[in-house]
Design a protein around this motif. Sequence first.
Motif, PDB file in Angstrom:
ATOM      1  N   LEU A 108       0.822  -1.200   0.000  1.00 35.16           N
ATOM      2  CA  LEU A 108       0.000   0.000   0.000  1.00 35.16           C
ATOM      3  C   LEU A 108       0.859   1.254   0.000  1.00 35.16           C
ATOM      4  CD1 LEU A 108      -2.781  -1.057   2.521  1.00 35.16           C
ATOM      5  CD2 LEU A 108      -3.108  -0.609   0.085  1.00 35.16           C
ATOM      6  N   ARG A 162     -12.464  -3.220  -0.070  1.00 36.36           N
ATOM      7  CA  ARG A 162     -11.198  -3.412   0.638  1.00 36.36           C
ATOM      8  C   ARG A 162     -11.443  -3.407   2.140  1.00 36.36           C
ATOM      9  NH1 ARG A 162      -8.334  -4.933  -3.832  1.00 36.36           N
ATOM     10  NH2 ARG A 162      -6.974  -5.575  -2.140  1.00 36.36           N
ATOM     11  N   GLU A 173      -6.732  -2.367   5.606  1.00 39.60           N
ATOM     12  CA  GLU A 173      -6.041  -1.651   4.534  1.00 39.60           C
ATOM     13  C   GLU A 173      -6.292  -0.141   4.645  1.00 39.60           C
ATOM     14  OE1 GLU A 173      -6.005  -4.383   0.643  1.00 39.60           O
ATOM     15  OE2 GLU A 173      -7.913  -4.459   1.730  1.00 39.60           O
ATOM     16  N   PHE A 181      -4.912   0.175  -4.236  1.00 39.58           N
ATOM     17  CA  PHE A 181      -5.242  -1.089  -3.553  1.00 39.58           C
ATOM     18  C   PHE A 181      -4.920  -2.331  -4.375  1.00 39.58           C
ATOM     19  CE2 PHE A 181      -8.070   1.996  -1.478  1.00 39.58           C
ATOM     20  CZ  PHE A 181      -7.838   1.704  -0.160  1.00 39.58           C
TER      21      PHE A 181
END
Length: 237
Positions: free
Chosen positions: A12, A46, A50, A231
Motif C-alpha cells: 500500500l 477493501r 487496509e 489497492f
Amino acid sequence: MTDNTVSTPDQLRQRFEAVEQRIQQATAACQRETDSVELLAVSKTRSSEEIRALAALGQRMFGENYLQEAISKIEQLAELNLCWHFIGRIQSNKTRPIAEHFDWVHSVASLKHATRLSQQRPEGMSPLNICLQVNTSGEASKDGHSPEELAQLLPAYQQLDRIIVRGLMTIPAPVAETEDPKQSLKLLHILRDQLKTADNPLNTLSMGMSDDLEDAICEGSTIVRIGTAIFGPRNYN
C-alpha cells in the motif's frame, strides 16, 4: 461478492507514494499547485485494515460505493476521524443512512434524492457536501444530468438547506470506447465555468481515476478518485 487479495502495508505504501508522485508530476506539467488536487482513495471491497494502513500514511479521504459495507467500516474506524465520500449509485430508500454517515456525496443525479438528503441530514452535523453527477459522455447506461438539464435544475439544488453544492462529477466513457479520452473531462470543466457564480464558484471537479488521472488534472480536476492504483486490482465474482 469479491475475492481480493489483501495488500500488505508495504504494498500500500509503495502504490500510495507512486500515485502521489503521479499527481505531483501532473500538476507540475499543467502548471498547477500540487495541493490544488486532492486524492480520494476508493476503498470499496477493501478491508478496514487496509484503510487503517493508508490512514497511517496520512490519507484522510476515502470513497465507498456499497452502503452497508461502508457503514461497517465507518463505525469500525470512527476513532480515526476520516472523511468519508459516497460515490455509488443512490437509491431513494437509502438516502437516510447516506445523509447520516457521510461527509460528501459525489453521485447526486436527482433533485428528488438531493431533497431527501437535505431533509434527512441530522441537525447536529454540518451540511452535506455534494457533487452533481453529469453524464458528459451521453451514455444511456449511466446516471447523471445532461448539461442542459443541470443548468435548469441548479438553482433548485442550491436552495436546499442541509446540503452544499460543491461542484460537479463525471465518469467518462472507457478510454478504449472513445476517440477523444479528454472530451468528457473538458466538457465538465466548460460546464462548471458556465454555471459558476461569485456566490457559488462550484470549485470542486470530481473526475479522474487510475487510468486517466493525468488527463483529468490537466483539465482542472480537484479530486481524483483512485482505487486500483492504490489497492491493486479487484476481482468480482
